[in-house]
Write a protein that holds these residues in place. Sequence first.
Motif, PDB file in Angstrom:
ATOM      1  N   CYS A 161      -9.790  18.633 -36.784  1.00  0.00           N
ATOM      2  CA  CYS A 161     -11.062  17.755 -37.761  1.00  0.00           C
ATOM      3  C   CYS A 161     -10.201  17.607 -39.160  1.00  0.00           C
ATOM      4  O   CYS A 161      -9.974  18.574 -39.647  1.00  0.00           O
ATOM      5  N   SER A 163     -11.952  17.217 -41.825  1.00  0.00           N
ATOM      6  CA  SER A 163     -12.793  17.594 -42.941  1.00  0.00           C
ATOM      7  C   SER A 163     -12.373  18.936 -43.387  1.00  0.00           C
ATOM      8  O   SER A 163     -11.944  19.746 -42.397  1.00  0.00           O
ATOM      9  N   CYS A 166     -14.636  21.797 -41.764  1.00  0.00           N
ATOM     10  CA  CYS A 166     -14.985  21.968 -40.328  1.00  0.00           C
ATOM     11  C   CYS A 166     -13.515  22.166 -39.597  1.00  0.00           C
ATOM     12  O   CYS A 166     -12.356  21.920 -40.073  1.00  0.00           O
ATOM     13  N   CYS A 182     -13.793  14.969 -35.812  1.00  0.00           N
ATOM     14  CA  CYS A 182     -14.614  15.464 -34.591  1.00  0.00           C
ATOM     15  C   CYS A 182     -15.521  14.624 -34.267  1.00  0.00           C
ATOM     16  O   CYS A 182     -15.800  14.319 -33.293  1.00  0.00           O
ATOM     17  N   CYS A 187     -18.799  14.550 -39.511  1.00  0.00           N
ATOM     18  CA  CYS A 187     -17.637  14.763 -40.511  1.00  0.00           C
ATOM     19  C   CYS A 187     -17.037  13.563 -41.010  1.00  0.00           C
ATOM     20  O   CYS A 187     -16.635  13.446 -42.205  1.00  0.00           O
TER      21      CYS A 187
HETATM   22 ZN   LIG Z   1     -15.444  17.980 -37.959  1.00  0.00          ZN
END
Ligand SMILES: [Zn+2]
Length: 206
Positions: A161, A163, A166, A182, A187
């Motif tokens: 991901c 982010s 994350c 994800c 996110c």
């Molecule tokens: Zn994520």
Amino acid sequence: MDNTPFEFIGGSLCLDFANTVGGARNQANATDQLTSYTDLLHWSREAGLIGDTAFNHLQTKALNDVSRANDVLAEVKTLREAIYRIFSDIARGNTVDDTLLLDLNKAIGQSFHHARIVRTPDGYAWGWKQDMSLDTMEAPIVRSAADLLTAPSTLSRIRECASDHCTWLFLDETKNRSRRWCNMRTCGNASKVHRYRARHTGNAEV
Ligand SMILES: [Zn+2]
């Protein structure tokens, strides 16, 4: 139906298992979704690895052997972090560390005695001996990781991901290989809001 925090967005069993840590590993927002052996059973049932009968049987068995259940939980969490680090390295284009392969190979050695070949309507397939041992969920997870790692075409689609908060892993199934988050709802939207604010407060990044 039990209300559990689990999501299955990875596109592969082993990635979904790695994603049982919410937030970003090693950051304040990290939350381990497997805090007990019962949590592991809930995840295993939702992942389709065990049915209700096995769930109830294993839960009773765990209550009668708390020490072994805790050992299994610790064991699968070690496996989970090895899986995360292996596929996170691959998502970043790095070579997987030998010690991680060693961890995976150790898990293969421990769990593959459960492996069986079974008949299917189309022929034969890998199956698992349902012996109701407390670590019964480990073998399919290990197998999934081994399969993913040895499939070059799928390997190139593994992503982590985008982010900063994350560390979930997933297979990018989009045609133009453009999936970055994800989950777009969580996110993806958080990132959009962050970029919007950055633009409107004059702070760099767009
Ligand atoms: Zn994520």
